[in-house]
Enzyme design. Structure first.
Site, PDB file in Angstrom:
ATOM      1  N   GLU A 274       0.766  -1.286   0.147  1.00 49.26           N
ATOM      2  CA  GLU A 274       0.094  -0.002  -0.180  1.00 49.26           C
ATOM      3  C   GLU A 274       0.928   1.219  -0.071  1.00 49.26           C
ATOM      4  O   GLU A 274       0.849   1.998   0.753  1.00 49.26           O
ATOM      5  CB  GLU A 274      -0.870  -0.112   1.406  1.00 49.26           C
ATOM      6  CG  GLU A 274      -1.834  -1.276   1.323  1.00 49.26           C
ATOM      7  CD  GLU A 274      -2.364  -1.331   2.932  1.00 49.26           C
ATOM      8  OE1 GLU A 274      -2.098  -0.460   3.897  1.00 49.26           O
ATOM      9  OE2 GLU A 274      -3.187  -2.039   3.044  1.00 49.26           O
ATOM     10  N   CYS A 343      -1.340  34.320   9.509  1.00 54.15           N
ATOM     11  CA  CYS A 343      -0.834  35.111  10.684  1.00 54.15           C
ATOM     12  C   CYS A 343      -0.314  34.159  11.648  1.00 54.15           C
ATOM     13  O   CYS A 343      -1.256  34.170  12.773  1.00 54.15           O
ATOM     14  CB  CYS A 343      -1.721  35.990  11.266  1.00 54.15           C
ATOM     15  SG  CYS A 343      -2.564  37.030   9.971  1.00 54.15           S
ATOM     16  N   GLU A 344       0.635  33.340  11.689  1.00 51.26           N
ATOM     17  CA  GLU A 344       1.415  32.604  12.545  1.00 51.26           C
ATOM     18  C   GLU A 344       2.669  32.593  12.275  1.00 51.26           C
ATOM     19  O   GLU A 344       3.139  32.225  11.065  1.00 51.26           O
ATOM     20  CB  GLU A 344       0.655  31.060  12.434  1.00 51.26           C
ATOM     21  CG  GLU A 344      -0.983  31.121  12.760  1.00 51.26           C
ATOM     22  CD  GLU A 344      -1.255  29.590  13.139  1.00 51.26           C
ATOM     23  OE1 GLU A 344      -0.595  28.932  13.796  1.00 51.26           O
ATOM     24  OE2 GLU A 344      -2.461  29.368  13.046  1.00 51.26           O
ATOM     25  N   TYR A 372       0.691  14.059   0.755  1.00 53.69           N
ATOM     26  CA  TYR A 372       0.391  14.741   1.990  1.00 53.69           C
ATOM     27  C   TYR A 372       0.583  16.464   1.741  1.00 53.69           C
ATOM     28  O   TYR A 372       0.811  17.096   2.927  1.00 53.69           O
ATOM     29  CB  TYR A 372       1.218  14.303   3.200  1.00 53.69           C
ATOM     30  CG  TYR A 372       1.050  12.597   3.321  1.00 53.69           C
ATOM     31  CD1 TYR A 372      -0.386  12.068   3.637  1.00 53.69           C
ATOM     32  CD2 TYR A 372       2.026  11.941   2.890  1.00 53.69           C
ATOM     33  CE1 TYR A 372      -0.343  10.792   3.655  1.00 53.69           C
ATOM     34  CE2 TYR A 372       1.958  10.427   2.867  1.00 53.69           C
ATOM     35  CZ  TYR A 372       0.738   9.956   3.435  1.00 53.69           C
ATOM     36  OH  TYR A 372       0.455   8.531   3.440  1.00 53.69           O
TER      37      TYR A 372
END
Ligand SMILES: *Cc1c(COP(=O)(O)O)cnc(C)c1O
Length: 420
Positions: A274, A343-344, A372
């Protein structure tokens, strides 16, 4: 093989000039190479040679229909972890007889859907799930072909958030309990035990953890057969890592397959794998434009138009991604922090990274984001999901368009008492 390379100073994806695509589609966007997908798929296929292999692409790594279809056309099945993914795989043309279904929380609704479709196998992860599946199957007048996902209690030696095969993880049944569960499964009317399964984690860069787990599952199969069970399949999960930095070289499918052959070919089982990341990870880049070059007191920031909501891996997993300008330069590299507009402070793709000098308006590529990447994106800060583009030779196609602001805002509805 690398399908994103400079030609006469400009980066290409296969035979398509990426800056032309950027002008046409607008940044930021994900860009995938068909040839890279095929190359990665064939590496696995070829490595297993004459062994009876079913390769089920773990679609959660990249669920774009065009990506699934590209792999399905090559012969891939699908490993899915939800009804939504099952529907995506079916819609992209994966036959149900090549779909395996993993996940710790399969609901009655999801089981019902899967049984009606006639999928190849359920990878069962607990005793309550076993009882539930038997009941659902019996009510539908069907039997579910199942494997038990065994938790082999091995350390995959990868990032803690993507390690799944230790006894403290929520995944699978304890390997010591497998024998008893198989005896139980044999008595349940809706269940047909066909094999064992495992998946010990992701981005695994050594063979040893795989080998330890596969050795354990092999001896379990031998024991189960002695108990009288008819075991015909072993599902080895995914997890083979890819190079993110230039200097790490995870094992190749060839080495992985040789080990599998050595450990378990005598079982004469069908082998299911997989892979997710391995097939799609290096087949994708994220193309972004420099908005501002900002000189801080101590650092120089490349502020780009992509953000953590588009690609969360650096802030979530401290992941390293190569970052390169689309235009090649002979100038000496300088140190940049590459950051997005959100804003981080976590909205950082790289710190102290050597990159040739860039100006506002220029394009760059963040590498190895095919897995991902897009699937984990969000609209945080009301930033529309970014387009996905697929290249084949010199052609490109937008395989997920950029939504409009109205599309996003229109998803909300006012409560009745607010809508006068
Ligand atoms: C995530 C997952 C995979 C794929 O893992 P990769 O590291 O992307 O190869 C395979 N099987 C299961 C059950 C998974 O949860």
């Amino acid at each position: 093989m690398n399908y994103f390379e400079y030609r006469e100073g400009e980066m290409y994806a296969e035979d398509a000039k990426i800056s032309d695509i950027a002008e046409s589609v607008g940044t930021p966007f994900y860009l995938y190479s068909s040839a890279s997908l095929a190359y990665q798929y064939n590496q696995f296929k070829d490595a297993f040679g004459d062994l009876d292999l079913l390769l089920c692409y773990a679609v959660k790594a990249n669920t774009n229909q065009a990506v699934i279809k590209t792999l399905a056309d090559l012969g891939a099945g699908a490993d899915v972890v939800s009804e939504g993914e099952m529907r995506r795989a079916l819609t992209a043309g994966v036959p149900p007889t090549k779909i395996v279904y993993s996940g710790v929380a399969k609901t009655v609704r999801e089981m019902t859907f899967a049984l009606k479709q006639g999928i190849y196998q359920f990878n069962v992860e607990s005793e309550p799930e076993l009882y539930q599946l038997s009941e659902v199957a019996e009510n539908l007048g069907k039997t579910a072909d199942i494997t038990f996902r065994v938790n082999p209690d091995v350390d995959a030696k990868t990032h803690a958030k993507i390690s799944t095969g230790k006894s403290e993880n929520k995944f699978g049944v304890p390997w010591k309990a497998t024998r008893e569960l198989c005896a139980l499964a044999a008595k349940l009317p809706g269940i047909n035990l066909v094999g064992l399964d495992l998946h010990i984690g992701s981005q695994i860069t050594e063979l040893e953890p795989f080998e330890a787990a596969f050795t354990r599952i092999t001896s379990l199969v031998e024991t189960l057969r002695e108990d009288g069970n008819d075991i015909s399949r072993v599902d080895l999960g995914g997890g083979l890592g890819i190079p993110y930095e230039g200097d790490d070289f995870p094992p190749l499918p060839k080495e992985y397959a040789e080990m599998v052959r050595r450990v378990m070919s005598h079982l004469n089982c069908q082998i299911i794998i997989e892979p997710g990341r391995f097939l799609v990870g290096n087949a994708g880049i994220l193309v972004s434009q420099v908005v501002y070059v900002k000189k801080g007191e101590e650092r120089e920031f490349l502020i780009i138009d992509a953000a953590m909501n588009d690609l969360v891996r650096p802030s979530m997993y401290d992941a390293y991604h190569g970052i390169v300008p689309l235009k090649e330069s002979d100038a000496d590299s300088v140190l940049y922090d590459v950051v997005g507009p959100v804003c981080e402070t976590g909205d950082t793709f790289a710190t102290n990274r050597l990159i040739t000098p860039m100006k506002s308006g220029e394009y760059l590529a963040i590498r190895s984001v095919g897995a991902y990447g897009a699937v984990m994106s969000s609209t945080y800060n009301t930033r529309p999901l970014i387009p996905e583009v697929l290249v084949k030779n010199d052609e490109f196609a937008v395989v997920r368009p950029r939504p409009s602001y109205d599309d996003i805002i229109g998803l909300d509805q006012l409560a009745p008492w607010l809508s006068e």
